[in-house]
Design an enzyme around this catalytic site. Sequence first.
Site, short mmCIF file in Angstrom:
data_model
loop_
_atom_site.label_atom_id
_atom_site.label_comp_id
_atom_site.label_asym_id
_atom_site.label_seq_id
_atom_site.Cartn_x
_atom_site.Cartn_y
_atom_site.Cartn_z
N GLY A 126 0.83 -1.20 0.00
CA GLY A 126 0.00 0.00 0.00
C GLY A 126 0.86 1.24 0.00
N GLY A 145 0.54 5.84 0.41
CA GLY A 145 -0.29 7.01 0.66
C GLY A 145 0.59 8.22 0.79
N GLY A 146 -0.01 9.30 1.21
CA GLY A 146 0.74 10.53 1.36
C GLY A 146 1.89 10.39 2.35
N PHE A 147 1.74 9.47 3.25
CA PHE A 147 2.72 9.30 4.33
C PHE A 147 3.95 8.50 3.90
CE2 PHE A 147 -0.56 6.12 4.25
CZ PHE A 147 0.19 4.97 4.12
N GLY A 148 3.78 7.65 2.89
CA GLY A 148 4.87 6.76 2.49
C GLY A 148 4.31 5.44 2.03
N LYS A 163 4.94 0.11 8.12
CA LYS A 163 4.65 1.39 7.47
C LYS A 163 5.94 2.19 7.49
CE LYS A 163 1.24 5.02 8.21
NZ LYS A 163 0.03 5.28 9.02
N ASP A 172 -9.40 11.17 9.96
CA ASP A 172 -9.22 10.66 8.60
C ASP A 172 -9.86 9.29 8.42
OD1 ASP A 172 -8.47 10.92 6.01
OD2 ASP A 172 -6.38 10.34 6.30
#
Length: 806
Positions: free
Chosen positions: A503, A505-508, A524, A624
Amino acid sequence: MDQLFLTLLSTSILLLTSSAAAESTLTASATLGGNQTLVSPGDIFRLGLFPAVNRTRWFLGIWFTVSPDAVVWVANRDRPLLTQSAAVIAVNGSRGGGLVLLDATASNAVVWSSSSAAATAAQQAQLLDTGNLVVRDKEGNVVWQSFEHPTNTFLPGIRVGKDLRTGADWSLSSWRAADDPSPGDYRYVMDTSGAPELHVWSRGRRTYRTGPWNGVRFSGIPEMTTFEDMFEFQFTGADGASGAGEVSYQFRNRDGSPMSRVLLNESGVMQRMVWDRSAASWSNFWSGPRDQCDTYGRCGAFGVCNVVDATVCGCIRGFAPKSPEEWYMRNTSGGCGRKTPLQCGGDGFYLLRGVKLPETHGCAVDAGATLEECRRRCLSDCNCTAYSGADIRGAGSGCIQWFGELMDTRFVDGGQDLYVRLAESDLDAIKNTKKFVVVIALVITGFVLLLLSLGFLIWMKARRGKKVRVLDETGDFIAECPTYPFEIIRAATNGFSEGNKIGEGGFGFVYKGRLPDGQEVAVKKLSKENTVQGLKEFKNEVDLIAKLQHRNLVRLLGFCIHCTERLLVYEYMSNKSLDTFIFNKNEGRRATLGWKTRMNIILGVARGLLYLHEDSRHTIIHRDLKAANVLLDGDMVAKISDFGIARRFSSSGADQKDCTITDRVVGTLGYMSPEYAMDGKLSFMQDVYSFGVLLLEIISGKRNQGTSNLIAHTWRLWEEGRNTDLLEPAIRGECTGGELEQATTCIQVGLLCVQESPDQRPPMADVIHMLSREKALGQPRRPVMSTVATTYGHSGRLTITDLEAR
Ligand SMILES: *[C@@H]1O[C@H](CO)[C@@H](O)[C@H](O)[C@H]1NC(C)=O
Ligand SMILES: *[C@@H]1O[C@H](CO)[C@@H](O)[C@H](O)[C@H]1NC(C)=O
Ligand SMILES: *[C@@H]1O[C@H](CO)[C@@H](O)[C@H](O)[C@H]1NC(C)=O
Ligand SMILES: *[C@@H]1O[C@H](CO)[C@@H](O)[C@H](O)[C@H]1NC(C)=O
Ligand SMILES: *[C@@H]1O[C@H](CO)[C@@H](O)[C@H](O)[C@H]1NC(C)=O
Ligand SMILES: *[C@@H]1O[C@H](CO)[C@@H](O)[C@H](O)[C@H]1NC(C)=O
């Protein structure tokens, strides 16, 4: 001479007149009338006719002389007589055999007979002081005895069990009612198919079991050892003494102890009663089942019952409830299932201490084996699920092996050790739990130190009036990760390979990994580009989620910081995120989430959110919540994830609706409430709004995004009364009427959650009650019609920086 004559005379007068003849023996030439009794030599027991069923039926029985109500045996349970005078009791009586009960009003028809093979040889019947009625032949041999045909009462000397030579079954059966001796629903029988144990059955189902005999007592009745001053317990056949030809259990009164009896009463309860001479009454000494944990199968297969635990039922370590939703509703009969399937080769055993052994039906028992041998045998048989010792005497001996589900396990005082087979990874997880607690303590301490040093640095900055690069320095400060060294994580994810990426996302990025102990994890990896944001998010997330523990929140297992790398290690969710199901292009994939599963997911998310808002030590706004942030584990249990922008919020007990702060706007379009997106007003109602959107998305399978305004669509259908048209077409056809009704409720709740004004949205606690229809639902008004998404004309995920720029 005179004296002898007088004695003879008085005896004969007594015989002629006495209605309660003081005789213990009935010979073949004599008969007994309906109003006469046999009396045991010490006048402890009497045999005769007694009335029941409101004195409308008569039964031949034996009772205690001191307590005529305490009937211990009944002959004609199935065929009562209608009057007392109709009865004639005789030995052989020229009809049938042995002892017979005849009906004088029906030309001496045989109502009951002790008939046995040797009946014709019967010469006399005698009632003994033990309460045993014996029928003897000419030579004085016992050809029949009531002790071998017990009814609902177990007296000293009566055996319960099985005669392996004749196949005879010595069991008890309850009365139909307190005033009706005909056979009732309950039976008390010895199950000899495993380690012998006594079961109470009712209509083909077990209701209670004593647990197997362990050499001293029944596994589930530890208090038996405390009765040993009064009773002596004898068990035959458990330790391989096959020469005995029987498996049986009996008790005897010790010299000087009061009279006692054990009764299987009409509610299926075994009652041990002793005669209190001074009070001239029976006192209840013990009864079983004793508590709800004794109810057979209370916690289902692989469950373990604990009466002192508020939730009563739990799963054995390494197992989890099969249907978490049913467990949540306190229906635990479905039991538990293995977290990790057995591998056969590399399994081990988890020692469950202090239990009543699970049901042994179908178990292999070897009284000769040692515990070590037992372990070896169990390991080498892939079907063996558990083992334990069979006999607790001395150092313990024998071996019991279970091959299937472990049923009816509970904790008891002085319980036994049960070795439960688990997959290696589950065993490691158990071993690590203790370590994990220590690690969490270290993490928290670390953060306290971190905050202190941050404070110190800010203070320094203020003093010097100089810019200090706070984050880099603090980054160094916690550069050591005690739980997961960087190398381990790198190895676990194949060096963060593309193939392991699950996966982003904006975070990494998120990678799947397998730790050396076999545990699957999701790692993550926060992106390096945005280090400032990354570290904040990182700290926030670790700090928050390390303290949060809830079934519907994803669990953080640990973290790691290595130079500029920041990693979070989570439990792995094999079914990935919710959006991969509900928004999938493939209809089959969407249909795998049936209505029931969807409902469970909705409830799960609602509970997770409620926990964040109210129940955890810190009240937290997630900010979120969206389909991509709801992960599903192997059992499709929903877990909320991604706490990167969650905000701790102190409501100090005030009404949640009043607590609003103004904050930097971060989140995802389509899920943002208007007041937050426009004015940055943040309250718990932001999460409620997101939940409402998510709920409608789960039901409809449509995104609330871009030009497709799901809320407006839902409202249109609602106004037209076409609610069920909203339902995902892939599952609509399968839904029952009740489920469609449930869907309507959900839609109504969803609309309430997306009301324009935050005051009109229900708090999460009410949402849960509404979903389960424990609270009346308000009528939704026109909801937010122009979503933020349409206002901005934007589609897809809005990154944090996009919004900050505005
Ligand atoms: C017992 O029954 C017999 C005949 O049925 C009767 O003659 C006798 O009086 C009865 N005795 C008592 C004490 O009721
Ligand atoms: C028992 O019998 C008496 C009189 O014979 C009657 O009044 C009473 O109602 C009966 N009780 C029951 C429970 O049938
Ligand atoms: C028992 O009954 C049988 C007939 O059923 C008869 O032949 C026998 O003599 C009887 N015995 C006694 C002791 O009455
Ligand atoms: C059976 O025994 C239990 C325990 O002593 C008692 O609570 C229950 O009322 C009894 N049932 C009947 C029908 O007497
Ligand atoms: C409890 O769960 C079992 C299966 O797990 C189900 O068959 C049963 O109907 C449920 N009982 C109730 C009262 O919901
Ligand atoms: C295990 O159980 C299965 C199914 O019950 C059976 O077919 C198999 O033979 C068993 N294996 C062993 C080693 O007993």
